[in-house]
Design a protein around this motif. Sequence first.
Motif, PDB file in Angstrom:
ATOM      1  N   ILE A   1       0.841  -1.206   0.000  1.00 39.94           N
ATOM      2  CA  ILE A   1       0.000   0.000   0.000  1.00 39.94           C
ATOM      3  C   ILE A   1       0.873   1.252   0.000  1.00 39.94           C
ATOM      4  O   ILE A   1       0.612   2.219  -0.723  1.00 39.94           O
ATOM      5  N   ALA A   2       1.946   1.230   0.821  1.00 43.27           N
ATOM      6  CA  ALA A   2       2.848   2.385   0.903  1.00 43.27           C
ATOM      7  C   ALA A   2       3.515   2.648  -0.452  1.00 43.27           C
ATOM      8  O   ALA A   2       3.678   3.808  -0.855  1.00 43.27           O
ATOM      9  N   ALA A   3       3.885   1.601  -1.179  1.00 45.69           N
ATOM     10  CA  ALA A   3       4.508   1.773  -2.485  1.00 45.69           C
ATOM     11  C   ALA A   3       3.525   2.391  -3.471  1.00 45.69           C
ATOM     12  O   ALA A   3       3.900   3.263  -4.271  1.00 45.69           O
ATOM     13  N   GLU A   4       2.263   1.950  -3.442  1.00 44.89           N
ATOM     14  CA  GLU A   4       1.255   2.508  -4.352  1.00 44.89           C
ATOM     15  C   GLU A   4       0.969   3.961  -4.041  1.00 44.89           C
ATOM     16  O   GLU A   4       0.797   4.778  -4.944  1.00 44.89           O
ATOM     17  N   LEU A   5       0.917   4.292  -2.749  1.00 41.47           N
ATOM     18  CA  LEU A   5       0.588   5.663  -2.348  1.00 41.47           C
ATOM     19  C   LEU A   5       1.834   6.537  -2.193  1.00 41.47           C
ATOM     20  O   LEU A   5       1.721   7.730  -1.933  1.00 41.47           O
TER      21      LEU A   5
END
Length: 190
Positions: free
Chosen positions: A156-160
């Motif tokens: 999720i952190a990579a996407e956001l």
Amino acid sequence: MSIRAYARSRGVSHVAILKASKAGRIPLEPDGSIDPAKADAAWDRSTDPSKAKGTAKPAPKSTKSPPETMKPVAEAAVGSVRETLKEQGLPASGSVTFVQARTAHEIAKAHLARLRLQRMKGELVDRSQAIATVFALARRERDGWVQWPARAAALIAAELQIDPHRCEQVLESHVRRHLEELSEIGVDLR
């Protein structure tokens, strides 16, 4: 009415009337006579219809002597009979008669037979096994949710394009709050 006259009117021996009065099944007047109306009502209330003359084979002779008086019936048993009759929509007020008790007994036997059949067919589940299964399932679900933030936070952190550690902390706090809400749900397996 005399005991012998009442016995003739009932079609039984005077000895049967004496035994019934001694056992408390029919009342005697203070002078030793019998009020037919009271005696008939008491006789019908306390006599086993299956043992009436001509309806069943006589029981084998017992070496035991008959009881001197009738034993009192526990209030729990009478309450159980009333409850069973009420569940079936049958009248159960006032004193419980033998016929009502016999009816309740037959109803209970039918219920028990139905439950045994359902168990044999595999339609019934053991309550303790069901509780253990639900508990194990809930525990696996909880453990899966507790581990999910650590697995999903980096993705999720990579996407956001945000800090993975901060993302995991936020996810974990929301998951814990959600699990606390779920823990308040009670399961009643009765």
